[in-house]
Write a protein that holds these residues in place. Structure first.
Motif, PDB file in Angstrom:
ATOM      1  N   ARG A 180       0.830  -1.205   0.000  1.00 18.55           N
ATOM      2  CA  ARG A 180       0.000   0.000   0.000  1.00 18.55           C
ATOM      3  C   ARG A 180       0.863   1.253   0.000  1.00 18.55           C
ATOM      4  O   ARG A 180       1.974   1.245   0.491  1.00 18.55           O
ATOM      5  N   PRO A 231      -4.224   0.447  -1.715  1.00 18.37           N
ATOM      6  CA  PRO A 231      -3.464  -0.592  -2.433  1.00 18.37           C
ATOM      7  C   PRO A 231      -2.789  -0.010  -3.676  1.00 18.37           C
ATOM      8  O   PRO A 231      -3.357   0.829  -4.366  1.00 18.37           O
ATOM      9  N   SER A 271      -1.685  -4.953  -5.626  1.00 23.89           N
ATOM     10  CA  SER A 271      -1.086  -4.947  -4.292  1.00 23.89           C
ATOM     11  C   SER A 271      -0.526  -6.316  -3.892  1.00 23.89           C
ATOM     12  O   SER A 271      -0.008  -6.477  -2.798  1.00 23.89           O
TER      13      SER A 271
END
Length: 183
Positions: A20, A25, A56
């Motif tokens: 993140r 993300p 992510s």
């Protein structure tokens, strides 16, 4: 005194989890840089190609090769996101102790699978990096100007011998168990 020469490392960057930036993300273009942390000599580093589709949870499965200078205590793994507008942005960093894959009685060329928590620039948790590490060489050669005293790769093991009373036979083997005497 002879010290260990630089070791060659093969670090395979496998994947990342829950990466993140600013609590959102990441979308794409995550890449990893690996370098040795050494006070004694310049560190070598290598990087993966950006992952274009992993979002992510990127997947690289890319082998990186680097030299680990004698005296290095950590290998630093940085995950970054490449952006055309803002340049490279740090996602997270993991400081991996060299003792996690060198030392004890691990045979040469042993493949270690490791996972580490990444920390962002503020020190907060920010995902996980999954890697494997293989030490390619660990022979003794020459001396190092970094430190006059380096620990050996394999600890010396000696047994006490009572030569006067027992003709040189071993009379005991020292055993150390740190958890045995804790209350």
């Amino acid at each position: 005194m002879a010290n260990a020469q630089n070791r060659s490392l093969e670090v395979t960057i496998i994947s990342g989890e829950d990466l993140r930036i600013n609590d959102r993300p990441i979308k794409n273009n995550a890449f990893v840089t690996v370098k040795a942390n050494s006070r004694c000599s310049p560190s070598s580093q290598d990087s993966t190609k950006p992952d274009a589709r992993g979002e992510s949870y990127p997947y690289w499965d890319e082998k990186l090769h680097m030299e680990l200078p004698t005296g290095s205590r950590y290998v630093v793994v940085e995950v970054r996101r490449r952006s055309s507008s803002a340049g490279d942005k740090l996602v997270g960093t993991a400081w991996i102790p060299v003792s996690d894959f060198i030392g004890d009685y691990t045979p040469e060329n042993y493949l270690h699978f490791l996972s580490y928590r990444l920390r962002d620039a503020k020190g907060l948790r920010n995902g996980i990096i999954n890697i494997s590490v293989r030490v390619a060489s660990s022979s003794y050669k020459g001396t190092s100007s970094c430190s006059s005293r380096q620990p050996p790769l394999v600890p010396a093991f000696r047994m006490p011998v009572d030569r006067e009373n027992h003709g040189g036979t071993v009379t005991g083997v020292p055993v150390w168990c740190p958890n045995q005497w804790k209350a």
